[in-house]
Write a protein that holds these residues in place. Structure first.
Motif, PDB file in Angstrom:
ATOM      1  N   ALA A   1       0.812  -1.205   0.057  1.00  0.00           N
ATOM      2  CA  ALA A   1      -0.011   0.078   0.063  1.00  0.00           C
ATOM      3  C   ALA A   1       0.819   1.353  -0.071  1.00  0.00           C
ATOM      4  O   ALA A   1       2.243   1.211   0.528  1.00  0.00           O
ATOM      5  N   VAL A   2       0.374   2.184  -0.365  1.00  0.00           N
ATOM      6  CA  VAL A   2       1.026   3.565  -0.338  1.00  0.00           C
ATOM      7  C   VAL A   2       0.138   4.732  -0.021  1.00  0.00           C
ATOM      8  O   VAL A   2      -1.085   4.742  -0.487  1.00  0.00           O
ATOM      9  N   ARG A   3       0.757   5.626   0.845  1.00  0.00           N
ATOM     10  CA  ARG A   3      -0.013   6.773   1.459  1.00  0.00           C
ATOM     11  C   ARG A   3       0.943   7.952   1.009  1.00  0.00           C
ATOM     12  O   ARG A   3       1.846   7.941   1.495  1.00  0.00           O
ATOM     13  N   ALA A   4       0.374   8.969   0.303  1.00  0.00           N
ATOM     14  CA  ALA A   4       1.074  10.077  -0.145  1.00  0.00           C
ATOM     15  C   ALA A   4       0.411  11.290   0.150  1.00  0.00           C
ATOM     16  O   ALA A   4      -0.886  11.556   0.314  1.00  0.00           O
ATOM     17  N   SER A   5       1.122  12.491   0.217  1.00  0.00           N
ATOM     18  CA  SER A   5       0.688  13.744   0.448  1.00  0.00           C
ATOM     19  C   SER A   5       1.665  14.708  -0.110  1.00  0.00           C
ATOM     20  O   SER A   5       2.865  14.408  -0.433  1.00  0.00           O
TER      21      SER A   5
ATOM     22  N   ILE B   1       4.511   7.126   2.294  1.00  0.00           N
ATOM     23  CA  ILE B   1       4.670   5.912   3.036  1.00  0.00           C
ATOM     24  C   ILE B   1       4.598   4.697   2.387  1.00  0.00           C
ATOM     25  O   ILE B   1       3.346   4.433   2.061  1.00  0.00           O
ATOM     26  N   PHE B   2       5.304   3.738   2.033  1.00  0.00           N
ATOM     27  CA  PHE B   2       5.245   2.673   1.667  1.00  0.00           C
ATOM     28  C   PHE B   2       4.989   1.712   2.756  1.00  0.00           C
ATOM     29  O   PHE B   2       5.777   1.454   3.578  1.00  0.00           O
ATOM     30  N   GLU B   3       3.897   0.929   2.536  1.00  0.00           N
ATOM     31  CA  GLU B   3       3.587  -0.317   3.526  1.00  0.00           C
ATOM     32  C   GLU B   3       3.852  -1.472   2.957  1.00  0.00           C
ATOM     33  O   GLU B   3       3.239  -1.793   2.141  1.00  0.00           O
ATOM     34  N   TYR B   4       4.298  -2.453   3.877  1.00  0.00           N
ATOM     35  CA  TYR B   4       4.512  -4.016   3.187  1.00  0.00           C
ATOM     36  C   TYR B   4       3.862  -4.967   4.293  1.00  0.00           C
ATOM     37  O   TYR B   4       3.674  -4.653   5.371  1.00  0.00           O
ATOM     38  N   ALA B   5       3.701  -5.876   3.455  1.00  0.00           N
ATOM     39  CA  ALA B   5       2.688  -7.014   4.126  1.00  0.00           C
ATOM     40  C   ALA B   5       3.504  -7.403   5.305  1.00  0.00           C
ATOM     41  O   ALA B   5       2.793  -8.011   6.310  1.00  0.00           O
TER      42      ALA B   5
ATOM     43  N   GLN C   1       8.379  -0.495   6.477  1.00  0.00           N
ATOM     44  CA  GLN C   1       7.719   0.553   6.046  1.00  0.00           C
ATOM     45  C   GLN C   1       8.829   1.211   5.332  1.00  0.00           C
ATOM     46  O   GLN C   1      10.261   1.038   5.606  1.00  0.00           O
ATOM     47  N   ALA C   2       8.729   2.077   4.339  1.00  0.00           N
ATOM     48  CA  ALA C   2       9.809   2.888   3.593  1.00  0.00           C
ATOM     49  C   ALA C   2       8.961   4.435   3.653  1.00  0.00           C
ATOM     50  O   ALA C   2       7.779   4.601   3.306  1.00  0.00           O
ATOM     51  N   ILE C   3       9.805   5.329   4.035  1.00  0.00           N
ATOM     52  CA  ILE C   3       9.469   6.680   4.258  1.00  0.00           C
ATOM     53  C   ILE C   3      10.218   7.610   3.121  1.00  0.00           C
ATOM     54  O   ILE C   3      11.539   7.734   3.224  1.00  0.00           O
ATOM     55  N   VAL C   4       9.608   8.285   2.212  1.00  0.00           N
ATOM     56  CA  VAL C   4      10.446   8.841   1.020  1.00  0.00           C
ATOM     57  C   VAL C   4       9.848  10.269   0.886  1.00  0.00           C
ATOM     58  O   VAL C   4       8.592  10.477   1.000  1.00  0.00           O
ATOM     59  N   ASP C   5      10.662  11.083   0.756  1.00  0.00           N
ATOM     60  CA  ASP C   5      10.426  12.586   0.429  1.00  0.00           C
ATOM     61  C   ASP C   5      11.181  13.089  -0.744  1.00  0.00           C
ATOM     62  O   ASP C   5      12.127  12.786  -0.870  1.00  0.00           O
TER      63      ASP C   5
ATOM     64  N   ASP D   1       2.471   6.368 -10.305  1.00  0.00           N
ATOM     65  CA  ASP D   1       1.271   6.655 -10.696  1.00  0.00           C
ATOM     66  C   ASP D   1       0.072   6.780  -9.614  1.00  0.00           C
ATOM     67  O   ASP D   1      -0.830   7.641  -9.458  1.00  0.00           O
ATOM     68  N   GLU D   2       0.135   5.931  -8.577  1.00  0.00           N
ATOM     69  CA  GLU D   2      -0.695   5.698  -7.410  1.00  0.00           C
ATOM     70  C   GLU D   2      -0.272   7.012  -6.637  1.00  0.00           C
ATOM     71  O   GLU D   2      -1.313   7.823  -6.114  1.00  0.00           O
ATOM     72  N   ILE D   3       0.688   7.433  -6.390  1.00  0.00           N
ATOM     73  CA  ILE D   3       1.293   8.702  -5.632  1.00  0.00           C
ATOM     74  C   ILE D   3       0.546  10.129  -6.327  1.00  0.00           C
ATOM     75  O   ILE D   3      -0.076  10.859  -5.627  1.00  0.00           O
TER      76      ILE D   3
END
Length: 340
Positions: free
Chosen positions: A202-206, A221-225, A229-233, A321-323
């Motif tokens: 899953a991806v959560r973006a702002s 924030i990238f969420e993994y099963a 997590q990955a936090i990218v900016d 694309d999702e972001i």
């Protein structure tokens, strides 16, 4: 044979499509490390001739069509702005040339898949020019993680913030030219997250948008099963140290400023003690290593390697694309996807 130190024996001949800043950096690294740069192509004969003279390139073509038709060119490096990568890559592949395509690879996942599918059908290499993936310090980081040096990886943190031109007409601020922080800068930390943790569940973006309608700053924030997590900016108009960390249950890896360049890193145990310090400078800028990988694939008769396979490039574009969907950023190239 292509050597592991990023050099070439010069038997595979390169063509440079585009004459901008990044084309010059790549060409210089190619020339300094024994790669054969046979030709350059531009939409302007004057630009092509000037580039050829500056970098010692044998042939200057006044069109992209002439460049890809050159029988002495085996590989085309595509260095145009990303809205043009799709058409330029298809042009070269249809002419029977392998391609090294600047990042972001395309504008969206659909365009990326087009390139990958055509390359596969023709038995050609289509490699994303994410040069960081092929640098020696990144290879060592992957080795350490695979060996369990920091235990189970729980988090990746990576940033790419720069203070860049704010002129509304500049490419970086122009929606028609794929402007925005995400495609130019965010691609680096996003690709790094994929490299270490794979495709997120899953991806959560702002984001904050610029007056011209592109993303000025974006965080995700990238969420993994497995709970990782990955936090990218990324940001266009404010600079930072641009460091990265990989955090595990038994320690962490701290990659220094600017992490996506050939820089030192330190492996720490959980108590902060130093387990390993890596500091091995490379020659040139470091863009020769991705070229060496492409030549290796050609000589091996392969179209996909393990460091950055084409399918992963498509997945990275899909994540972006999702972001963009979440932050409300669309481009003209998305119209075909949306059926408009």
């Amino acid at each position: 044979m292509t050597l592991s130190n990023g050099t070439s024996d010069g038997t595979i001949r390169w063509g440079i499509l585009g004459t901008g800043f990044i084309a010059g950096l790549q060409t210089q690294d190619l020339k300094e490390n024994g790669f054969a740069v046979q030709a350059v192509g531009s939409r302007s004969s004057d630009s092509s001739k000037s580039f050829a003279e500056q970098y010692g390139v044998t042939t200057a073509h006044g069109s992209y069509e002439d460049l890809v038709a050159d029988p002495l060119v085996d590989v085309v490096y595509i260095a145009t702005p990303h809205p043009f990568h799709h058409a330029n890559a298809l042009l070269a592949l249809n002419a029977g040339k392998h391609v090294l395509v600047e990042k972001s690879f395309t504008m969206n996942a659909r365009e990326a898949q087009d390139i990958v599918d055509l390359a596969e059908s023709k038995g050609l290499v289509a490699l994303e020019a994410m040069w960081t993936r092929f640098l020696p310090h990144m290879i060592r980081i992957r080795e350490l993680i695979a060996a369990g040096a920091i235990g189970e990886v729980r988090k990746v943190v990576a940033t790419h913030n720069q203070s860049l031109p704010q002129d509304p007409a500049h490419r970086l601020n122009d929606p028609a030219l794929g402007g925005g922080a995400l495609l130019d800068l965010g691609i680096y930390p996003i690709s790094f997250a994929f490299d270490i943790l794979g495709t997120p569940a899953a991806v959560r973006a702002s984001a904050t948008m610029s007056p011209t309608g592109v993303d000025r700053q974006t965080a995700a924030i990238f969420e993994y099963a497995d709970g990782a997590q990955a936090i990218v900016d990324c940001e266009l108009d404010a600079a930072s140290a641009n460091r990265a960390m990989v955090i595990g249950t038994d320690g962490w890896i701290d990659i220094e400023h600017t992490w996506y360049n050939p820089v030192p890193f330190t492996v720490h145990a959980v108590d902060g003690s130093v387990v390993e310090r890596y500091d091995q400078p490379v020659g040139s800028r470091g863009m020769q290593f991705q070229a060496a990988e492409l030549e290796r694939l050609i000589r091996a008769g392969e179209t996909a390697g393990t460091i950055l396979p084409p399918g992963e490039t498509v997945s990275i574009m899909a994540a972006m694309d999702e972001i963009r969907r979440q932050i409300g950023l669309s481009y003209e190239a998305d119209a075909a996807v949306e059926g408009k």
